[in-house]
Design an enzyme around this catalytic site. Structure first.
Site, PDB file in Angstrom:
ATOM      1  CE1 TYR A  98      -7.257  -2.889   6.212  1.00  0.00           C
ATOM      2  CE2 TYR A  98      -8.801  -4.463   7.147  1.00  0.00           C
ATOM      3  CZ  TYR A  98      -7.756  -4.187   6.291  1.00  0.00           C
ATOM      4  OH  TYR A  98      -7.204  -5.175   5.530  1.00  0.00           O
ATOM      5  CD  GLU A 140      -8.370  -8.185   4.687  1.00  0.00           C
ATOM      6  OE1 GLU A 140      -8.931  -7.754   5.722  1.00  0.00           O
ATOM      7  OE2 GLU A 140      -7.325  -7.686   4.215  1.00  0.00           O
TER       8      GLU A 140
END
Length: 407
Positions: A98, A140
């Site tokens: 990310y 997640e």
């Protein structure tokens, strides 16, 4: 929650970002993958070539930003985030990635929009991105913990233990771990199967487990993707359907997916088209074994009987149910008892107390869902599986994401 200052800036700049977001995403992907070739193992090259991946990023960034500033409220945010998280976990996306994506994405925004991106504008959109990222990372992380999986090593070596030619361009493969038990899955969930391409890049694709839990191997049923209008053939589907054989090693991730058969006692309606029949097969088997007293209506559309994968198995499983109706549509060579032509959405029963599951091309699911809603079905009873990169975009030619995910 977006800060007040950023909210004002994002509201003001949202139109121009929306206008240029595909160009931003194109620049972003080109630069990021060029400088970080290891990420080619994560991203679908077929979607890159067709532009689908860029459209997906465009849809998610703009839609999430719009949601934060009070626009696009018709999109159920939690359901979308859940679906994206499941997709990310199936690919082993890590928190560190990310950071990489954020850096290149903001760089692309500045390159495309130029002087319009003041430090304040950059900071506001960076805040949007990280609100999105942190939300996904939290979900997640919990999923990885529940799966007892390391996101950096999500793939495990499995072996092909069986192969069945199901229909034209469609093959079923039985897969078993090289070590350890077959993981449990819910009817309707999927795994990612990865192969190494000729150039050394690993490519993974999601495939529904096409039968219920409780077997010594998972089964996936794969249709070969043939390129059209200049798009390439599917890399992974071509190998799986033409060259993969019993004894070959493949790499597989644990089963995930938020569209799964819900427990209950009421009727179930399964509507599919093409290879979208695969989750329906797992649901049919689960119902036949665990809830044979639940009424089931099965509606399937295909190009021809020769293209209809798992057709005989569907009828066999239906015969084990106390109440089962089957309606089949074929564009070509429709046999006696089937209907000729494209599916009639109104042929899908609209029982008010049923659970509805849809899987197939987006226009098919859009038309069936529209018909069900017009006939009074509550939107929360309709679940559908979307494969490919377009998980967010909604419009006249798209199917909105579900307001309620199955569990």
């Amino acid at each position: 929650m977006l800060s007040a200052q950023s909210r004002e800036i994002v509201t003001a700049t949202l139109p121009v970002v929306r206008e240029h977001v595909v160009a931003i995403a194109t620049r972003f992907y080109g630069r990021m993958l060029g400088e970080n070739p290891e990420l080619l193992n994560v991203f679908n090259r077929g979607n890159q070539a067709s532009g689908e991946q860029r459209k997906a990023l465009a849809g998610s960034v703009v839609a999430y930003a719009a949601h934060l500033v009070g626009q696009g409220q018709e999109i159920p945010l939690d359901a979308v985030i859940s679906r994206i998280a499941h997709k990310h976990v199936s690919l082993g996306i890590t928190p560190e990635q990310y950071t990489i994506v954020g850096r290149y994405l903001m760089g692309a925004v500045k390159e495309v929009l130029g002087e319009a991106v003041t430090p304040e504008v950059a900071a506001a959109w960076d805040e949007v991105y990280w609100l999105f990222a942190v939300k996904l990372i939290a979900i997640e992380t919990r999923m990885y913990q529940d799966l007892h999986a390391d996101p950096g090593r999500i793939y495990a070596p499995w072996v092909v233990t069986g192969r069945v030619e199901e229909a034209e361009d469609a093959v079923s493969l039985l897969l078993a771990p090289e070590s350890g038990p077959v993981p449990h899955h819910l009817a309707g969930q999927y795994v990612t199967v990865a192969l190494e391409m000729a150039d050394g890049v690993r490519q993974g694709r999601q495939y529904t487990v096409s039968r219920a839990a409780g077997h010594e191997a998972l089964r996936i049923t794969v249709r070969r993707v043939r390129g059209t209008d200049g798009t390439p053939d599917g890399e992974v589907s071509t190998l799986l359907t033409t060259t993969t054989k019993v004894g070959d090693q493949v790499w597989v991730t644990p089963p995930v997916g938020d569209i799964a058969l819900a427990e209950g006692a009421g009727p179930v309606v399964l509507a599919s088209a093409g290879i979208g029949v695969t989750p329906m097969m797992a649901m049919l088997e689960h119902l036949a074994e665990r809830s044979p007293d639940r009424p089931v209506a099965f509606v399937h559309a295909d190009r021809s009987p020769a293209r209809h994968a798992l057709a005989q198995e569907a009828q066999r499983l239906g015969g084990r149910l106390e109440s089962f109706t089957s309606t089949l549509f074929y564009e070509q060579d429709a046999p006696e008892g089937a209907r000729a032509g494209l599916v009639d959405p109104d042929a899908v029963p609209a029982y008010p107390d049923a659970d509805f599951y849809l899987c197939g091309p987006l226009p098919f699911m859009r038309d069936v869902r529209t018909s069900l809603l017009r006939r009074g079905v509550d939107t929360g009873r309709i679940r559908f599986e979307v494969f490919g990169s377009d998980l967010w975009t909604s419009g006249a030619d798209r199917l909105p994401v579900p307001e309620q995910a199955a569990s």
